[in-house]
Design an enzyme around this catalytic site. Structure first.
Site, short mmCIF file in Angstrom:
data_model
loop_
_atom_site.label_atom_id
_atom_site.label_comp_id
_atom_site.label_asym_id
_atom_site.label_seq_id
_atom_site.Cartn_x
_atom_site.Cartn_y
_atom_site.Cartn_z
N TYR A 62 61.79 33.79 -19.12
CA TYR A 62 61.54 32.93 -17.87
C TYR A 62 60.29 33.20 -17.20
O TYR A 62 59.45 32.44 -17.12
CB TYR A 62 62.15 33.38 -17.18
CG TYR A 62 62.70 33.25 -15.51
CD1 TYR A 62 62.63 32.02 -15.47
CD2 TYR A 62 62.08 33.96 -14.61
CE1 TYR A 62 62.74 31.62 -14.21
CE2 TYR A 62 62.38 33.45 -13.44
CZ TYR A 62 62.89 31.65 -13.06
OH TYR A 62 62.50 32.40 -11.82
N LYS B 200 56.81 30.64 -14.94
CA LYS B 200 56.27 30.42 -13.82
C LYS B 200 54.86 31.53 -13.81
O LYS B 200 54.60 30.82 -12.19
CB LYS B 200 57.63 32.01 -12.82
CG LYS B 200 58.69 31.51 -12.70
CD LYS B 200 59.25 30.35 -12.03
CE LYS B 200 60.31 29.46 -11.79
NZ LYS B 200 60.22 28.34 -11.30
#
Length: 376
Positions: free
Chosen positions: A216, A220
């Site tokens: 993840y 970002k």
């Protein structure tokens, strides 16, 4: 007059001057003379928001409606978006004037992003939206080798490409040279346009890598880097608008464009419970001190930061410290505050980083890499 009397008189005069200055400042402040500039005006403007069918996105568009914005939301779930549109209509600041719309689309596909920009522009009387805010995203926390490789790609598609594709489509629309605009497009743009804004939603996970966030956090971090690159590039276009001759100005867009990025922390959203089930125990241990926010709190804090002019907007104090400590070449929201805060944050990391390393090492030594609860 004696020397002592002169000094006493000067002291009293200075005290009275300071007192009067303070009083006048308070009065002028109360009258609005020192009201800070709003760098995120939305009243009467058209705002496109992705990921607004639930979570922080849903809370954000409700606040935007309350501030007078015309809002278009994009998601894949039409029924949820219908409910959000009805909520915005009920809470709008100017319900008789404001307009709301939703578009069902899979923004992980470039052609869908292009379609969305075209549809919004048509709905908005031939003018592209003034603000685009990408909030769509989801986390799949896990140890890196515990997920299939397809999950790594899905995370990049969901979090990065949904923002990058839409950014590419909207910037191509916004940055069209003035000389190539049709008469109707020039008229729609107005004479003195307010800067347009493209806002991405990253995460504080972009500032520090933690065990269990490998699928993840890099998605970002890529968004944060994209924001820096685009901000640098836009100096070309915004500078051209202030060119010294007509041939230079003709290459510029009709309005300035700003790039901004929001970095929320832990949000108690619909996906939070599922994320918690996926997290490895060491991930929970390492983020134990994180501040948890409701969707409404995160949305309100984000908008407040944007209104205050933040380039990198955070929603809570821990995120602000992480941002300040990792700015490197990124612009500062405040030169003095961010510099001082950055020094303090980097000093604290001398103690925090080794402690986090020890926690992961100790967990492995005691429990191995089991997904079970610590101690079981």
């Amino acid at each position: 007059m004696a020397s002592g009397d002169w000094k006493e008189t000067a002291f009293l005069a200075g005290a009275v001057l300071i007192f009067l200055t303070f009083d006048v400042t308070l009065v002028l402040f109360a009258m609005g003379w020192f009201k800070p500039k709003n760098h995120f005006p939305v009243d009467g403007r058209t705002v496109l928001v992705t990921g607004a069918s639930q979570g922080m996105g849903r809370a954000a568009v409700k606040l935007l409606a309350q501030k007078g914005a015309n809002v278009v939301i994009v998601s894949r779930n039409a029924s949820k978006m219908e409910a959000v549109v009805e909520e915005m209509k009920r809470t709008a600041m100017k319900p008789q004037i404001q307009r709301f719309h939703y578009i069902s689309a899979d923004l992980a596909k470039n052609e869908e992003s292009i379609r969305v920009v075209e549809e919004v522009t048509q709905w908005n009387n031939g003018e592209p939206p003034d603000i685009v805010w990408t909030i769509a995203g989801a986390a799949h926390p896990s140890l890196f080798i515990d997920v299939d490789a397809e999950v790594l790609r899905e995370q990049m598609d969901t979090n990065y490409w949904t923002a990058a594709y839409l950014g590419h489509a909207i910037l191509r629309s916004w940055l069209k040279p003035f000389s190539k605009l049709s008469e109707s497009e020039r008229k729609a743009a107005g004479n003195a346009p307010i800067p347009r804004q493209f806002i991405m939603t990253s995460s504080v996970a972009a500032f520090a890598g933690l065990a269990g966030y490998a699928p993840y956090a890099p998605t970002k971090a890529a968004m944060r880097c994209l924001a820096d690159c685009l901000r640098s590039e836009l100096n070309l276009y915004n500078g051209a608008r202030r060119g010294t001759n007509s041939s230079v100005v003709a290459t510029a867009p009709v309005a300035d464009v700003k790039i901004r990025c929001v970095f929320p922390g832990c949000i108690l959203s619909p996906g939070f419970e599922n994320e918690s089930r996926l997290k490895h125990p060491i991930t929970k241990i390492l983020e134990d001190a994180d501040i948890q926010q409701t969707e409404e709190e995160a949305a309100k804090a984000s908008i407040k930061e944007l209104e205050g002019g933040a380039y990198f907007a955070t929603t809570q104090i821990i995120g602000s410290a992480m941002r300040a400590g990792s700015l490197q070449g990124s612009p500062r929201n405040s030169l003095i505050v961010d510099t001082l805060f950055g020094w303090l944050a980097n000093l604290l990391w001398l103690f925090i980083a080794p402690d986090m390393e020890r926690k992961a090492w100790k967990y492995g030594k005691t429990h191995g890499v089991t997904k079970g609860e610590p101690g079981k």
